[in-house]
Design a protein around this motif. Structure first.
Motif, PDB file in Angstrom:
ATOM      1  N   MET A 112     -14.732  -6.254   5.023  1.00  0.00           N
ATOM      2  CA  MET A 112     -13.773  -5.075   4.960  1.00  0.00           C
ATOM      3  C   MET A 112     -14.052  -3.944   4.110  1.00  0.00           C
ATOM      4  N   LYS A 113     -14.981  -4.086   3.367  1.00  0.00           N
ATOM      5  CA  LYS A 113     -15.378  -3.047   2.371  1.00  0.00           C
ATOM      6  C   LYS A 113     -14.400  -3.053   1.339  1.00  0.00           C
ATOM      7  N   LEU A 114     -13.752  -4.304   0.915  1.00  0.00           N
ATOM      8  CA  LEU A 114     -12.546  -4.252  -0.079  1.00  0.00           C
ATOM      9  C   LEU A 114     -13.271  -4.488  -1.427  1.00  0.00           C
ATOM     10  N   ARG A 115     -13.301  -3.782  -2.537  1.00  0.00           N
ATOM     11  CA  ARG A 115     -13.802  -4.224  -3.826  1.00  0.00           C
ATOM     12  C   ARG A 115     -12.794  -4.218  -4.769  1.00  0.00           C
ATOM     13  N   GLU A 116     -12.650  -5.389  -5.769  1.00  0.00           N
ATOM     14  CA  GLU A 116     -11.865  -5.712  -6.594  1.00  0.00           C
ATOM     15  C   GLU A 116     -11.891  -4.894  -7.976  1.00  0.00           C
ATOM     16  N   ASN A 117     -11.094  -4.235  -8.427  1.00  0.00           N
ATOM     17  CA  ASN A 117     -11.189  -3.553  -9.614  1.00  0.00           C
ATOM     18  C   ASN A 117     -11.049  -4.671 -10.857  1.00  0.00           C
ATOM     19  N   HIS A 118     -12.039  -5.335 -11.055  1.00  0.00           N
ATOM     20  CA  HIS A 118     -11.915  -6.483 -12.241  1.00  0.00           C
ATOM     21  C   HIS A 118     -11.067  -6.209 -13.628  1.00  0.00           C
ATOM     22  N   LEU A 119     -11.566  -4.793 -14.063  1.00  0.00           N
ATOM     23  CA  LEU A 119     -10.954  -4.140 -15.092  1.00  0.00           C
ATOM     24  C   LEU A 119      -9.425  -3.871 -14.948  1.00  0.00           C
ATOM     25  N   MET A 120      -9.082  -3.315 -13.788  1.00  0.00           N
ATOM     26  CA  MET A 120      -7.772  -3.081 -13.452  1.00  0.00           C
ATOM     27  C   MET A 120      -6.754  -4.526 -13.436  1.00  0.00           C
ATOM     28  N   ARG A 121      -7.342  -5.508 -12.883  1.00  0.00           N
ATOM     29  CA  ARG A 121      -6.707  -6.662 -12.746  1.00  0.00           C
ATOM     30  C   ARG A 121      -6.509  -7.486 -13.957  1.00  0.00           C
ATOM     31  N   LEU A 122      -7.288  -7.126 -14.769  1.00  0.00           N
ATOM     32  CA  LEU A 122      -7.426  -7.659 -16.262  1.00  0.00           C
ATOM     33  C   LEU A 122      -6.207  -7.014 -17.051  1.00  0.00           C
ATOM     34  N   LEU A 123      -6.215  -5.687 -16.916  1.00  0.00           N
ATOM     35  CA  LEU A 123      -5.196  -4.887 -17.609  1.00  0.00           C
ATOM     36  C   LEU A 123      -3.812  -5.175 -17.267  1.00  0.00           C
ATOM     37  N   LEU A 124      -3.687  -5.505 -15.662  1.00  0.00           N
ATOM     38  CA  LEU A 124      -2.536  -5.699 -15.039  1.00  0.00           C
ATOM     39  C   LEU A 124      -2.211  -7.237 -15.299  1.00  0.00           C
ATOM     40  N   SER A 125      -2.594  -7.914 -16.346  1.00  0.00           N
ATOM     41  CA  SER A 125      -2.271  -9.072 -16.411  1.00  0.00           C
ATOM     42  C   SER A 125      -2.394 -10.158 -15.182  1.00  0.00           C
ATOM     43  N   ASN A 126      -3.466  -9.982 -14.322  1.00  0.00           N
ATOM     44  CA  ASN A 126      -3.745 -10.565 -13.169  1.00  0.00           C
ATOM     45  C   ASN A 126      -2.585 -10.791 -12.196  1.00  0.00           C
ATOM     46  N   ASP A 127      -1.752  -9.578 -12.307  1.00  0.00           N
ATOM     47  CA  ASP A 127      -0.566  -9.464 -11.128  1.00  0.00           C
ATOM     48  C   ASP A 127      -0.737  -8.594 -10.151  1.00  0.00           C
ATOM     49  N   VAL A 128      -1.655  -7.843 -10.262  1.00  0.00           N
ATOM     50  CA  VAL A 128      -2.034  -6.854  -9.231  1.00  0.00           C
ATOM     51  C   VAL A 128      -3.230  -7.094  -8.711  1.00  0.00           C
ATOM     52  N   SER A 129      -3.727  -7.134  -7.500  1.00  0.00           N
ATOM     53  CA  SER A 129      -4.996  -7.413  -6.798  1.00  0.00           C
ATOM     54  C   SER A 129      -5.374  -7.140  -5.561  1.00  0.00           C
ATOM     55  N   VAL A 130      -6.440  -6.665  -5.272  1.00  0.00           N
ATOM     56  CA  VAL A 130      -6.896  -6.532  -3.740  1.00  0.00           C
ATOM     57  C   VAL A 130      -6.918  -7.954  -3.178  1.00  0.00           C
TER      58      VAL A 130
ATOM     59  N   ARG B 228      -2.092   3.703   2.956  1.00  0.00           N
ATOM     60  CA  ARG B 228      -3.210   2.951   2.850  1.00  0.00           C
ATOM     61  C   ARG B 228      -3.055   2.195   1.552  1.00  0.00           C
ATOM     62  N   ILE B 229      -2.111   1.260   1.466  1.00  0.00           N
ATOM     63  CA  ILE B 229      -1.877   0.236   0.330  1.00  0.00           C
ATOM     64  C   ILE B 229      -3.005  -0.442   0.108  1.00  0.00           C
ATOM     65  N   ARG B 230      -3.785  -0.744  -1.077  1.00  0.00           N
ATOM     66  CA  ARG B 230      -5.100  -1.291  -1.297  1.00  0.00           C
ATOM     67  C   ARG B 230      -4.842  -2.566  -2.136  1.00  0.00           C
ATOM     68  N   VAL B 231      -3.625  -2.855  -2.733  1.00  0.00           N
ATOM     69  CA  VAL B 231      -3.324  -3.938  -3.601  1.00  0.00           C
ATOM     70  C   VAL B 231      -2.096  -4.259  -3.333  1.00  0.00           C
ATOM     71  N   PHE B 232      -1.665  -5.595  -3.858  1.00  0.00           N
ATOM     72  CA  PHE B 232      -0.384  -6.270  -3.645  1.00  0.00           C
ATOM     73  C   PHE B 232      -0.195  -6.811  -5.086  1.00  0.00           C
ATOM     74  N   ARG B 233       1.247  -6.846  -5.606  1.00  0.00           N
ATOM     75  CA  ARG B 233       1.637  -7.543  -6.596  1.00  0.00           C
ATOM     76  C   ARG B 233       1.659  -9.049  -6.457  1.00  0.00           C
ATOM     77  N   LYS B 234       1.535 -10.096  -7.295  1.00  0.00           N
ATOM     78  CA  LYS B 234       1.541 -11.373  -6.844  1.00  0.00           C
ATOM     79  C   LYS B 234       2.938 -11.774  -6.349  1.00  0.00           C
ATOM     80  N   GLY B 235       2.911 -12.474  -5.161  1.00  0.00           N
ATOM     81  CA  GLY B 235       4.159 -12.817  -4.651  1.00  0.00           C
ATOM     82  C   GLY B 235       4.658 -12.042  -3.322  1.00  0.00           C
ATOM     83  N   GLU B 236       4.018 -10.738  -3.094  1.00  0.00           N
ATOM     84  CA  GLU B 236       4.530  -9.852  -2.124  1.00  0.00           C
ATOM     85  C   GLU B 236       4.058 -10.690  -0.835  1.00  0.00           C
TER      86      GLU B 236
END
Length: 270
Positions: free
Chosen positions: A241-259, A167-175
């Motif tokens: 789809m009840k998908l929630r972005e973790n904005h803190l995680m996205r910030l810490l991961l340089s906007n490279d990983v996101s729901v 159950r993958i929930r996030v992608f790296r940019k470009g996947e």
């Protein structure tokens, strides 16, 4: 600190390397050794532990599943020290030879990349070892160069990041979402039971695990596309789809990983 866990399955040795500035490791990656072959090389931050671990191993060939820094981080150090031949996809070769930039979080988690400018071999149709045969199979999607290795006589699949989890929930940019679906469908045509995954190995029922991931992706992609066809924008698709972005995680991961990246990738053409 650098961490290592080791176990063995048949004649394959599994080495799990992890790193953290303090406390327990935040991220682990596996390398696999058998028949004088090493598959993937772990993150650069674990270089001292990796080199010490493999110091007395006979490594003649290094196979890379893809270029990502947690899989290729020590290829230069190990290839030089062991005088090993390196095999990789053409796109992997280009990245490894020239080096590539990292986001700040990647530098923290994985360490800096050292280019390997010596000769890198293309994959032959079959990679022969003293006791095994490996069939390289191109599986793009997670990255454009992604390749897995099938041992058909044993039912083993060295799957890099093709599986990782169901159950993958996030992608790296470009996947690429639908490329991954196509790659999973392709691999599921083969017979295997063991998934030597780069992060979460499954030593039994591996094919069923990958089949479950394929089903999850097809359901996820179909749901997202159905909502998009009704005119919903991405933010409403995520809400439905009840998908929630973790904005803190996205910030810490340089906007490279996101729901959001996973949803957007599902909406792209196949």
């Amino acid at each position: 600190m650098q961490y290592l866990k080791h176990r063995k399955f048949a004649d394959v040795e599994l080495f799990r390397f992890g790193y953290a500035p303090i406390g327990k490791p935040w991220f682990n990656v596996y390398c696999f050794v058998f028949d004088h072959v090493l598959i993937d090389t772990a993150q650069a931050h674990c270089r001292e532990k990796v080199k010490a671990t493999f110091k007395d191993k006979r490594i003649e060939k290094i196979l890379l599943t893809h270029f990502h820094e947690d899989h290729s981080g020590n290829v230069a150090a190990l290839a030089i020290e062991h005088k090993a031949e390196v095999f990789a996809h053409a796109a992997t070769q280009e990245k490894i030879k020239k080096g590539f930039g990292l986001h700040p979080y990647e530098k923290v988690l994985f360490g800096h990349i050292t280019p390997y400018e010596s000769h890198i071999h293309h994959f032959p149709a079959i990679i022969e070892t003293p006791n095994h045969q490996l069939v390289p199979i191109y599986t793009p999607g997670h990255s454009d160069d992604h390749t897995v290795f099938l041992e058909p006589n044993k039912g083993w699949l060295f799957s890099g990041d093709l599986f990782v989890g169901i159950r993958i929930r996030v992608f790296r940019k470009g996947e690429k979402f639908w490329q991954q679906v196509a790659s999973m469908k392709n691999i599921l045509q083969y017979n295997f039971d063991v998934l030597f995954c780069g992060h979460h190995p499954r030593l039994k029922d591996g094919k069923q695990q990958l089949q479950a991931k394929l089903q999850y992706f097809e359901d996820f992609g179909g749901h997202a596309r159905g909502l998009h066809q009704k005119g919903l924008p991405v933010k409403d698709i995520m809400r439905t789809m009840k998908l929630r972005e973790n904005h803190l995680m996205r910030l810490l991961l340089s906007n490279d990983v996101s729901v959001r990246y996973m949803v957007e990738a599902a909406l792209e053409d196949e």
